[in-house]
Write a protein that holds these residues in place. Sequence first.
Motif, PDB file in Angstrom:
ATOM      1  N   ASP A 317       0.867  -1.180   0.000  1.00 40.78           N
ATOM      2  CA  ASP A 317       0.000   0.000   0.000  1.00 40.78           C
ATOM      3  C   ASP A 317       0.900   1.223   0.000  1.00 40.78           C
ATOM      4  N   MET A 318       1.035   1.861  -1.152  1.00 37.87           N
ATOM      5  CA  MET A 318       1.979   2.971  -1.272  1.00 37.87           C
ATOM      6  C   MET A 318       1.574   4.194  -0.457  1.00 37.87           C
ATOM      7  N   ASP A 319       0.345   4.218   0.067  1.00 41.20           N
ATOM      8  CA  ASP A 319      -0.085   5.342   0.902  1.00 41.20           C
ATOM      9  C   ASP A 319       0.657   5.365   2.235  1.00 41.20           C
ATOM     10  N   VAL A 320       1.373   4.268   2.575  1.00 42.36           N
ATOM     11  CA  VAL A 320       2.097   4.218   3.835  1.00 42.36           C
ATOM     12  C   VAL A 320       3.068   5.387   3.955  1.00 42.36           C
ATOM     13  N   MET A 321       3.610   5.821   2.821  1.00 36.47           N
ATOM     14  CA  MET A 321       4.594   6.899   2.857  1.00 36.47           C
ATOM     15  C   MET A 321       4.003   8.214   3.343  1.00 36.47           C
ATOM     16  N   LYS A 322       2.679   8.360   3.227  1.00 34.96           N
ATOM     17  CA  LYS A 322       2.030   9.590   3.677  1.00 34.96           C
ATOM     18  C   LYS A 322       2.061   9.706   5.195  1.00 34.96           C
ATOM     19  N   ASN A 323       2.264   8.583   5.904  1.00 39.84           N
ATOM     20  CA  ASN A 323       2.262   8.585   7.360  1.00 39.84           C
ATOM     21  C   ASN A 323       3.666   8.705   7.948  1.00 39.84           C
ATOM     22  N   PHE A 324       4.665   8.738   7.095  1.00 37.63           N
ATOM     23  CA  PHE A 324       6.033   8.845   7.575  1.00 37.63           C
ATOM     24  C   PHE A 324       6.355  10.283   7.993  1.00 37.63           C
ATOM     25  N   MET A 325       7.291  10.398   8.922  1.00 39.65           N
ATOM     26  CA  MET A 325       7.963  11.669   9.180  1.00 39.65           C
ATOM     27  C   MET A 325       9.265  11.612   8.398  1.00 39.65           C
ATOM     28  N   TRP A 326       9.434  12.523   7.451  1.00 34.90           N
ATOM     29  CA  TRP A 326      10.661  12.535   6.652  1.00 34.90           C
ATOM     30  C   TRP A 326      11.639  13.527   7.286  1.00 34.90           C
ATOM     31  N   PRO A 327      12.699  13.028   7.941  1.00 34.10           N
ATOM     32  CA  PRO A 327      13.653  13.941   8.576  1.00 34.10           C
ATOM     33  C   PRO A 327      14.239  14.939   7.581  1.00 34.10           C
ATOM     34  N   VAL A 328      14.213  16.198   7.966  1.00 30.64           N
ATOM     35  CA  VAL A 328      14.728  17.270   7.108  1.00 30.64           C
ATOM     36  C   VAL A 328      15.762  18.063   7.890  1.00 30.64           C
ATOM     37  N   ALA A 329      16.987  18.097   7.410  1.00 34.83           N
ATOM     38  CA  ALA A 329      18.013  18.899   8.066  1.00 34.83           C
ATOM     39  C   ALA A 329      17.648  20.375   7.936  1.00 34.83           C
ATOM     40  N   PRO A 330      17.416  21.086   9.057  1.00 28.91           N
ATOM     41  CA  PRO A 330      16.986  22.488   9.001  1.00 28.91           C
ATOM     42  C   PRO A 330      18.131  23.427   8.627  1.00 28.91           C
ATOM     43  N   ASP A 331      17.776  24.651   8.312  1.00 29.69           N
ATOM     44  CA  ASP A 331      18.787  25.646   7.943  1.00 29.69           C
ATOM     45  C   ASP A 331      19.783  25.891   9.072  1.00 29.69           C
ATOM     46  N   ASN A 332      19.303  25.729  10.328  1.00 32.01           N
ATOM     47  CA  ASN A 332      20.191  25.957  11.478  1.00 32.01           C
ATOM     48  C   ASN A 332      20.777  24.643  11.991  1.00 32.01           C
ATOM     49  N   TYR A 333      21.035  23.720  11.066  1.00 35.67           N
ATOM     50  CA  TYR A 333      21.503  22.392  11.485  1.00 35.67           C
ATOM     51  C   TYR A 333      22.828  22.461  12.238  1.00 35.67           C
ATOM     52  N   SER A 334      23.617  23.485  11.998  1.00 35.84           N
ATOM     53  CA  SER A 334      24.866  23.629  12.755  1.00 35.84           C
ATOM     54  C   SER A 334      24.573  23.759  14.252  1.00 35.84           C
ATOM     55  N   ASP A 335      23.432  24.388  14.593  1.00 41.15           N
ATOM     56  CA  ASP A 335      23.032  24.484  16.003  1.00 41.15           C
ATOM     57  C   ASP A 335      22.690  23.103  16.558  1.00 41.15           C
ATOM     58  N   TRP A 336      22.044  22.279  15.744  1.00 39.00           N
ATOM     59  CA  TRP A 336      21.706  20.919  16.157  1.00 39.00           C
ATOM     60  C   TRP A 336      22.979  20.111  16.408  1.00 39.00           C
ATOM     61  N   LEU A 337      23.953  20.247  15.511  1.00 40.65           N
ATOM     62  CA  LEU A 337      25.204  19.517  15.679  1.00 40.65           C
ATOM     63  C   LEU A 337      25.941  19.961  16.940  1.00 40.65           C
ATOM     64  N   LYS A 338      25.891  21.242  17.227  1.00 37.91           N
ATOM     65  CA  LYS A 338      26.537  21.763  18.441  1.00 37.91           C
ATOM     66  C   LYS A 338      25.875  21.157  19.687  1.00 37.91           C
ATOM     67  N   ILE A 339      24.553  21.124  19.678  1.00 33.81           N
ATOM     68  CA  ILE A 339      23.817  20.531  20.799  1.00 33.81           C
ATOM     69  C   ILE A 339      24.170  19.058  20.949  1.00 33.81           C
ATOM     70  N   TRP A 340      24.200  18.338  19.838  1.00 39.39           N
ATOM     71  CA  TRP A 340      24.481  16.903  19.887  1.00 39.39           C
ATOM     72  C   TRP A 340      25.880  16.642  20.441  1.00 39.39           C
ATOM     73  N   ASN A 341      26.854  17.420  20.038  1.00 35.41           N
ATOM     74  CA  ASN A 341      28.208  17.248  20.563  1.00 35.41           C
ATOM     75  C   ASN A 341      28.260  17.562  22.053  1.00 35.41           C
ATOM     76  N   GLU A 342      27.493  18.552  22.482  1.00 38.16           N
ATOM     77  CA  GLU A 342      27.441  18.899  23.908  1.00 38.16           C
ATOM     78  C   GLU A 342      26.762  17.801  24.713  1.00 38.16           C
ATOM     79  N   VAL A 343      25.723  17.185  24.142  1.00 40.97           N
ATOM     80  CA  VAL A 343      25.054  16.075  24.841  1.00 40.97           C
ATOM     81  C   VAL A 343      26.032  14.915  25.027  1.00 40.97           C
ATOM     82  N   LYS A 344      26.728  14.549  23.967  1.00 37.77           N
ATOM     83  CA  LYS A 344      27.639  13.409  24.074  1.00 37.77           C
ATOM     84  C   LYS A 344      28.811  13.696  24.992  1.00 37.77           C
ATOM     85  N   ALA A 345      29.170  14.962  25.111  1.00 39.47           N
ATOM     86  CA  ALA A 345      30.302  15.337  25.982  1.00 39.47           C
ATOM     87  C   ALA A 345      29.870  15.531  27.435  1.00 39.47           C
ATOM     88  N   SER A 346      28.567  15.518  27.682  1.00 35.67           N
ATOM     89  CA  SER A 346      28.058  15.793  29.049  1.00 35.67           C
ATOM     90  C   SER A 346      28.326  14.636  30.006  1.00 35.67           C
TER      91      SER A 346
END
Length: 346
Positions: A317-346
């Motif tokens: 049933d190809m409609d299954v794709m309509k229920n997915f969340m498609w991850p999208v790297a945001p324009d401020n993804y550098s902020d996300w990477l900074k947060i992720w590095n801080e989490v792993k270093a905590s």
Amino acid sequence: MAAAGAAGTVARTSSAWAAVSELVWATWDSNGHPEYVVDFEKQTGTKIKLSYLSSEDAQFAALKTGSAADWDMINPSLNGSWRYIKAGLLKELDLSKIPNASLMYDVFKTTKKAQNEAGKTFAIPYLWGLNPIIYRTDKFDKEPDYNTLFDAKYSGQLAMRDYALESIAIAGLVAGVPRDKVFTMDAKELGEAKKLLVAQKPHLRTYWQTIGDLTNLFATGEVTCAFSWRVPYDELKGKLPVGMAKPKAGVMGWCDCFAMPANLPAEKAEIAYKFVNYLLGPEYSTQVARVGHYATTSSVIRNKLTKEEQATIFIDDMDVMKNFMWPVAPDNYSDWLKIWNEVKAS
């Protein structure tokens, strides 16, 4: 309607590209099993050397810094392709050299996510699926959800992927951010997600990087619940009591793309075109469906699969794709990477 013969095997039409003895394909270990490419190697005489990725962020960084000079073909995600395109890291693709692209499902064929602002194509979606929660059914009274991954009750048994985009988004969902806004979180929402991830870290057995490592952790009993790819479920069902949960908050869909580095020499580019055409053709599609339990973006073998096989790779049933969340790297993804590095270093 696809052009007649588009799905056929690779033909030797040029001694120039046939003379290329080896191409290095940077991809995931679940996408690039050696048996998946053996038909291509026999047809062309070109060896596909597999270079397995640890994360998309690492792939992007390696291309940007020039430390991946030996890669001839790469694997950006559909929703992250814009980063590579904007940075000038990819070669523009000539679709006339990829006849099997005409067989792609419309949702992938018409996507603008692999194009630049001028409408030129730089990547080809070739493989897709979903990323569930895999868990030991004998260790849980009910099907886990994203909240389970933060529950101290299961401390030491949990695992998350070492990937900022999905992990921070999951924390955002747990924090109550609506699914349609989780990839565009503001600073306050990102702060709440970070707090949850810092609190989660002591309860994790690991942040996994390769799916083979996570599968082994399930097999040894060191991990009983993880945000995962579906590979551990397929590898271990029948051997261990494992389940695959699709959280109601939103199932993470994924789509991998084929692309070439911007500076790939012309003679290698010609055989690389043959390879992406192979990825959209019947040999690869059959192997990855029946062995890896993933679907290609091509319809080439859909009607040749049983209903059970179609259901296994979510194309009944190809409609299954309509229920997915498609991850999208945001324009401020550098902020996300900074947060992720801080989490792993905590």
